[in-house]
Motif scaffolding. Structure first.
Motif, PDB file in Angstrom:
ATOM      1  N   ARG A 125       0.833  -1.220   0.000  1.00 20.18           N
ATOM      2  CA  ARG A 125       0.000   0.000   0.000  1.00 20.18           C
ATOM      3  C   ARG A 125       0.860   1.259   0.000  1.00 20.18           C
ATOM      4  NH1 ARG A 125      -3.255  -3.356   3.457  1.00 20.18           N
ATOM      5  NH2 ARG A 125      -2.140  -2.576   5.287  1.00 20.18           N
ATOM      6  N   LEU A 126       1.988   1.224   0.727  1.00 20.69           N
ATOM      7  CA  LEU A 126       2.887   2.377   0.747  1.00 20.69           C
ATOM      8  C   LEU A 126       3.466   2.630  -0.642  1.00 20.69           C
ATOM      9  CD1 LEU A 126       4.532   4.562   2.175  1.00 20.69           C
ATOM     10  CD2 LEU A 126       6.198   2.804   2.804  1.00 20.69           C
ATOM     11  N   ILE A 127       3.842   1.571  -1.352  1.00 18.35           N
ATOM     12  CA  ILE A 127       4.361   1.735  -2.711  1.00 18.35           C
ATOM     13  C   ILE A 127       3.292   2.335  -3.624  1.00 18.35           C
ATOM     14  CG2 ILE A 127       5.202   0.465  -4.730  1.00 18.35           C
ATOM     15  CD1 ILE A 127       6.526  -1.497  -2.813  1.00 18.35           C
ATOM     16  N   GLY A 128       2.048   1.922  -3.431  1.00 20.53           N
ATOM     17  CA  GLY A 128       0.964   2.512  -4.218  1.00 20.53           C
ATOM     18  C   GLY A 128       0.826   4.000  -3.981  1.00 20.53           C
ATOM     19  N   LYS A 129       0.957   4.430  -2.729  1.00 27.54           N
ATOM     20  CA  LYS A 129       0.899   5.867  -2.429  1.00 27.54           C
ATOM     21  C   LYS A 129       2.060   6.616  -3.083  1.00 27.54           C
ATOM     22  CE  LYS A 129      -1.344   5.400   2.113  1.00 27.54           C
ATOM     23  NZ  LYS A 129      -1.162   5.662   3.570  1.00 27.54           N
ATOM     24  N   ILE A 130       3.245   6.010  -3.013  1.00 25.93           N
ATOM     25  CA  ILE A 130       4.423   6.675  -3.580  1.00 25.93           C
ATOM     26  C   ILE A 130       4.272   6.833  -5.086  1.00 25.93           C
ATOM     27  CG2 ILE A 130       6.893   6.405  -4.003  1.00 25.93           C
ATOM     28  CD1 ILE A 130       7.103   5.045  -1.260  1.00 25.93           C
ATOM     29  N   ARG A 131       3.854   5.788  -5.760  1.00 28.65           N
ATOM     30  CA  ARG A 131       3.732   5.845  -7.218  1.00 28.65           C
ATOM     31  C   ARG A 131       2.602   6.756  -7.665  1.00 28.65           C
ATOM     32  NH1 ARG A 131       4.731  -0.131  -9.680  1.00 28.65           N
ATOM     33  NH2 ARG A 131       4.870   1.166 -11.551  1.00 28.65           N
ATOM     34  N   ALA A 132       1.603   6.959  -6.790  1.00 33.04           N
ATOM     35  CA  ALA A 132       0.513   7.881  -7.110  1.00 33.04           C
ATOM     36  C   ALA A 132       0.847   9.323  -6.765  1.00 33.04           C
ATOM     37  CB  ALA A 132      -0.760   7.453  -6.380  1.00 33.04           C
ATOM     38  N   GLY A 133       2.009   9.566  -6.134  1.00 35.64           N
ATOM     39  CA  GLY A 133       2.404  10.924  -5.787  1.00 35.64           C
ATOM     40  C   GLY A 133       1.650  11.496  -4.600  1.00 35.64           C
ATOM     41  N   GLU A 134       1.185  10.640  -3.683  1.00 37.33           N
ATOM     42  CA  GLU A 134       0.383  11.102  -2.557  1.00 37.33           C
ATOM     43  C   GLU A 134       1.192  11.355  -1.293  1.00 37.33           C
ATOM     44  OE1 GLU A 134      -2.513   8.099  -2.004  1.00 37.33           O
ATOM     45  OE2 GLU A 134      -3.528   8.434  -3.926  1.00 37.33           O
ATOM     46  N   ILE A 135       2.508  11.059  -1.304  1.00 38.03           N
ATOM     47  CA  ILE A 135       3.279  11.133  -0.069  1.00 38.03           C
ATOM     48  C   ILE A 135       4.698  11.578  -0.412  1.00 38.03           C
ATOM     49  CG2 ILE A 135       3.948   8.684  -0.197  1.00 38.03           C
ATOM     50  CD1 ILE A 135       3.650   8.565   2.844  1.00 38.03           C
ATOM     51  N   SER A 136       5.298  12.375   0.467  1.00 39.32           N
ATOM     52  CA  SER A 136       6.651  12.873   0.262  1.00 39.32           C
ATOM     53  C   SER A 136       7.670  11.831   0.734  1.00 39.32           C
ATOM     54  CB  SER A 136       6.847  14.179   1.033  1.00 39.32           C
ATOM     55  OG  SER A 136       6.766  13.940   2.428  1.00 39.32           O
ATOM     56  N   PRO A 137       8.954  11.969   0.351  1.00 41.31           N
ATOM     57  CA  PRO A 137       9.953  10.988   0.797  1.00 41.31           C
ATOM     58  C   PRO A 137      10.093  10.905   2.307  1.00 41.31           C
ATOM     59  CG  PRO A 137      10.795  12.252  -1.054  1.00 41.31           C
ATOM     60  CD  PRO A 137       9.502  12.888  -0.656  1.00 41.31           C
ATOM     61  N   SER A 138      10.077  12.038   2.986  1.00 43.29           N
ATOM     62  CA  SER A 138      10.213  12.007   4.453  1.00 43.29           C
ATOM     63  C   SER A 138       8.999  11.347   5.098  1.00 43.29           C
ATOM     64  CB  SER A 138      10.390  13.430   4.987  1.00 43.29           C
ATOM     65  OG  SER A 138       9.280  14.254   4.606  1.00 43.29           O
ATOM     66  N   GLU A 139       7.811  11.646   4.604  1.00 44.48           N
ATOM     67  CA  GLU A 139       6.610  10.999   5.151  1.00 44.48           C
ATOM     68  C   GLU A 139       6.616   9.499   4.848  1.00 44.48           C
ATOM     69  OE1 GLU A 139       3.538  14.808   4.676  1.00 44.48           O
ATOM     70  OE2 GLU A 139       3.571  13.184   3.201  1.00 44.48           O
ATOM     71  N   ALA A 140       7.078   9.125   3.656  1.00 45.46           N
ATOM     72  CA  ALA A 140       7.155   7.709   3.321  1.00 45.46           C
ATOM     73  C   ALA A 140       8.154   6.985   4.215  1.00 45.46           C
ATOM     74  CB  ALA A 140       7.534   7.544   1.855  1.00 45.46           C
TER      75      ALA A 140
END
Length: 475
Positions: A125-140
């Motif tokens: 799910r985290l990878i899905g958020k990253i690829r969708a541009g919903e989360i910054s690197p620090s938040e990830a």
């Protein structure tokens, strides 16, 4: 001298290649290297995040090529386009180009840890958020740290009961009696508790699997020895085989064979050698118990390589197959939706296997045909956001693992039937390879079909847009 020079010229033209031996590397323009300082500062953080996620995926049994794709996609999602990823069994190396004088790279060690499907689902799910541009690197990175340090979703004794349920259902799939199913469940729960204690003391996994093989074989053999005195009829074969299936289920067979098929030979060799060594340790534990039983006068046990196909028990075996897959998913701390998805995969694989056996196909071909729908179900569940495909593929093949053929090979070797024994052991490895190859083919087929459908939908939308525009202008 003139003739010699002409001969040398002719010889040089014959030997000399007209084209360079390799393709010319593209020259990176200087304008692309003049990025802002914010980009330079962000590259290290992005690579560290992508490498940590990749190490967690590898530790969960994800194939090397799939891990490389995910790490590359994470880096690209944050704007790091020139990224090279090298994955082997124990390390992940990620490098990014930042100009001719300042490249950056990071190295991550893949830590061996118990498989936790809930952690794998959370990372997915985290990878899905990253690829969708919903989360910054620090938040990830903060969310990833939370995922890594989070406790298991339920208590350890529930996982122990799930291991027992897996052995019970596996024995039922092989056609065992109720007593044999109960003995398999109790032996497996004992293996789980003993190996957990040995793991706390740092005992290597090789010896833990050897102890597990001995525990899987000892109670059925002892009960078989005492059954005439107790006035009961007990066959230990399927009970031991079910314990072997449980031990083999913890090995990432799908990942190792998937690496071979997808072109990652180094990682595949490391994983497959580990698989062979752990299987050898399990065989050693079972062989030790059987040898001691023969020395102390235990009665002869007739062991066949395969359980006979029984289409009359078709519904019961399908139910046991679904229960085996769901129990393994729960034993590895899967979420409720993932356990249901694994049950569908186990049922689909068991149905295909029984139908193939009923049609007269061999065990290897039947296992391959049974594993293909498991891969298809895994991709289908991924599209429904129920579970990562790896959860369904690993849990779905558990009811089909060749525990009985492996046990038959061990017993034949102990009785000086070496040719038959080694042939049966190699047959067990062939079945396991066929299972992993079928899962890989099923996942690839589902991906190709989905890709064609997406392309067809996009083409259909493009053809409809001009007509819709004309209608709207006419109105």
């Amino acid at each position: 001298m003139g003739a010699q020079e002409r001969q040398r010229g002719i010889l040089s033209r014959i030997i000399r290649e007209t084209d360079p031996p390799t393709g010319a590397l593209p020259r990176i323009p200087l304008s692309d290297t003049e990025a802002d300082e914010a980009y330079y500062a962000r590259v290290g953080e992005v690579l560290d995040l992508a490498g940590n996620i990749g190490a967690l995926l590898m530790a969960s049994g994800t194939p090397a090529t799939a891990t490389m794709d995910q790490v590359t996609a994470i880096a690209a999602a944050y704007g790091v386009d020139r990224c090279e990823v090298d994955v082997i069994n124990t390390t992940i190396h990620v490098a990014a180009y930042r100009g001719p004088s300042s490249p950056v790279s990071t190295l991550h060690i893949v830590q061996s840890r118990s498989i936790d499907f809930s952690r794998l689902a959370a990372v997915d799910r985290l990878i899905g958020k990253i690829r969708a541009g919903e989360i910054s690197p620090s938040e990830a990175r903060t969310e990833l740290d939370t995922i890594i340090t989070a406790p298991h979703p339920y208590r350890r004794w529930i996982a122990t009961l799930a291991w027992g349920a897996l052995a019970f259902a596996t024995a039922g799939t092989l056609g065992a009696s109720w007593l044999a199913c109960v003995v398999s469940a109790l032996s497996t729960m004992t293996i789980d508790r003993v190996n957990r204690r040995l793991n706390r003391h740092g005992l290597p996994f090789f010896f833990q699997y050897a102890v597990g093989g001995a525990i899987a074989a000892a109670p059925p053999i002892i009960l078989y020895w005492l059954s005439p005195r107790l006035g009961i009829h007990f066959e230990p074969t399927v009970a031991i085989a079910a314990g072997l299936v449980v031990l083999l289920a913890g090995l990432s067979l799908v990942g190792s064979v998937g690496d071979v098929i997808s072109g990652a030979p180094v990682t595949a060799a490391g994983r497959f050698f580990e698989l062979v060594m752990m299987t050898g340790a399990t065989i050693a534990g079972v062989a030790l118990v059987l040898h001691l039983a023969n020395r102390f006068g235990a009665p002869f046990v007739a062991i066949d390589a395969h359980a006979p196909p029984a289409l009359a028990e078709f519904p019961a075996r399908v139910a046991f197959g679904a229960a085996s897959a769901a129990a393994y998913a729960l034993a590895c701390y899967a979420e409720r939706s993932a356990a249901i998805a694994a049950a569908f995969g186990g049922a689909a694989g068991t149905i295909a296997f029984l139908l193939a056996q009923g049609a007269g196909l061999g065990a290897v071909v039947a296992s391959f045909l049974a594993a293909v729908p498991i891969g298809l179900v895994g991709r289908l569940m991924e599209r429904r956001n129920l579970a990562p495909p790896l959860v369904v593929s690993i849990a779905g093949i558990v009811p089909l693992l060749p525990g009985l053929a492996l046990l038959h090979g061990i017993y034949a070797i102990l009785n000086d039937q070496h040719a038959l024994g080694f042939a049966s052991v190699l047959g067990a490895f062939a079945i396991g390879t066929a299972l992993a190859a079928g899962v890989t083919l099923g996942e690839w087929s589902s991906w190709k079909v989905r890709r064609r459908r997406l392309q067809a939908r996009r083409a259909d939308r493009r053809t409809r847009l001009p007509g819709q525009t004309a209608l709207s202008s006419a109105d």
